[in-house]
Design a protein around this motif. Structure first.
Motif, short mmCIF file in Angstrom:
data_model
loop_
_atom_site.label_atom_id
_atom_site.label_comp_id
_atom_site.label_asym_id
_atom_site.label_seq_id
_atom_site.Cartn_x
_atom_site.Cartn_y
_atom_site.Cartn_z
N MET A 1 0.25 97.32 -85.78
CA MET A 1 0.96 96.13 -86.24
C MET A 1 0.93 96.07 -87.75
N SER A 2 2.02 95.70 -88.31
CA SER A 2 2.13 95.66 -89.76
C SER A 2 1.54 94.36 -90.29
N ASP A 3 0.74 94.49 -91.34
CA ASP A 3 0.21 93.29 -91.98
C ASP A 3 1.29 92.56 -92.78
N ALA A 4 2.37 93.27 -93.09
CA ALA A 4 3.44 92.69 -93.89
C ALA A 4 4.62 92.27 -93.02
N ALA A 5 4.38 91.98 -91.74
CA ALA A 5 5.46 91.58 -90.84
C ALA A 5 6.12 90.30 -91.37
N GLU A 6 7.42 90.25 -91.20
CA GLU A 6 8.19 89.10 -91.68
C GLU A 6 7.89 87.83 -90.87
N PHE A 7 7.52 88.02 -89.61
CA PHE A 7 7.35 86.88 -88.71
C PHE A 7 6.29 87.25 -87.68
N SER A 8 5.06 87.26 -88.10
CA SER A 8 3.98 87.69 -87.23
C SER A 8 3.42 86.52 -86.42
N HIS A 9 3.22 86.76 -85.14
CA HIS A 9 2.55 85.79 -84.28
C HIS A 9 1.73 86.61 -83.29
N VAL A 10 0.47 86.83 -83.64
CA VAL A 10 -0.40 87.71 -82.87
C VAL A 10 -1.09 86.93 -81.75
N LEU A 11 -1.06 87.53 -80.56
CA LEU A 11 -1.78 86.99 -79.41
C LEU A 11 -2.68 88.09 -78.87
N THR A 12 -3.82 87.69 -78.33
CA THR A 12 -4.69 88.67 -77.68
C THR A 12 -4.49 88.58 -76.17
N VAL A 13 -5.03 89.57 -75.49
CA VAL A 13 -4.97 89.56 -74.03
C VAL A 13 -5.65 88.28 -73.51
N ALA A 14 -6.76 87.90 -74.13
CA ALA A 14 -7.47 86.69 -73.73
C ALA A 14 -6.62 85.44 -73.97
N ASP A 15 -5.84 85.42 -75.07
CA ASP A 15 -4.96 84.27 -75.35
C ASP A 15 -3.93 84.09 -74.24
N ALA A 16 -3.42 85.21 -73.73
CA ALA A 16 -2.38 85.15 -72.70
C ALA A 16 -2.92 84.59 -71.40
N GLY A 17 -4.14 84.97 -71.06
CA GLY A 17 -4.79 84.44 -69.86
C GLY A 17 -3.91 84.55 -68.62
N HIS A 18 -3.96 83.50 -67.81
CA HIS A 18 -3.19 83.47 -66.56
C HIS A 18 -1.80 82.91 -66.77
#
Length: 176
Positions: free
Chosen positions: A1-18
């Protein structure tokens, strides 16, 4: 993943959950960066809504990208407004690239096109949304007045300059 992304919204597997609803709107700075990256005249709205959840081997994200934008006409360079609502159904999976030999020719089905590699335990839903928008853009936007403006400058239309135009001109002429 680029640190310079124009529109970054990072989620983890744990964030996604059920299962989790995600709704994100680009701020003015992100709109400017996305427009620059995609070569748009203007991007006045960019929003993502999605349902994310864990699946075997990663994360699934299903939702929609909505945008209000302006592109340049491919023929006249005039601004062409557009409103897009593009659905997506993505899978971010572990080991997507591990089974692929880079020297081997493979056939990709349409189902394979929506599978992306999982970066550790993270996905960048914002970057995936920008890529979805890029794919949804009209590759040759045309201003409604393009034909009239080009004709006024002496540019022939495809009907007037195409291979069948010469044949059409011959129709009705006397045969020698």
């Amino acid at each position: 993943m680029s640190d310079a992304a124009e529109f970054s919204h990072v989620l983890t597997v744990a964030d996604a959950g059920h299962g989790r609803a995600v709704a994100i709107d680009a701020d003015a700075a992100a709109l400017t960066r996305i427009a620059r990256r995609l070569g748009l005249v203007e991007l006045s709205r960019f929003a993502v809504t999605a349902e994310v959840r864990t699946v075997t081997g990663g994360v699934a994200a299903k939702g929609k990208v909505e945008a209000t934008l302006m592109q340049r006409c491919a023929a006249t360079d005039l601004p062409v407004p557009a409103t897009l609502a593009e659905p997506f159904d993505l899978r971010f999976l572990r080991d997507v690239d591990a089974a692929v030999d880079p020297d081997e020719e493979i056939e990709i089905s349409s189902a394979d096109c929506d599978i992306l590699p999982l970066d550790g335990d993270r996905v960048d839903l914002g970057e995936a949304a920008v890529q979805t928008l890029a794919l949804a853009l009209d590759p040759f936007p045309r201003h409604p007045d393009a034909d009239r403006l080009l004709a006024a400058k002496g540019v022939l239309s495809e009907d007037d300059a195409g291979p069948f135009a010469a044949l059409a001109k011959l129709r009705g002429q006397p045969k020698d």
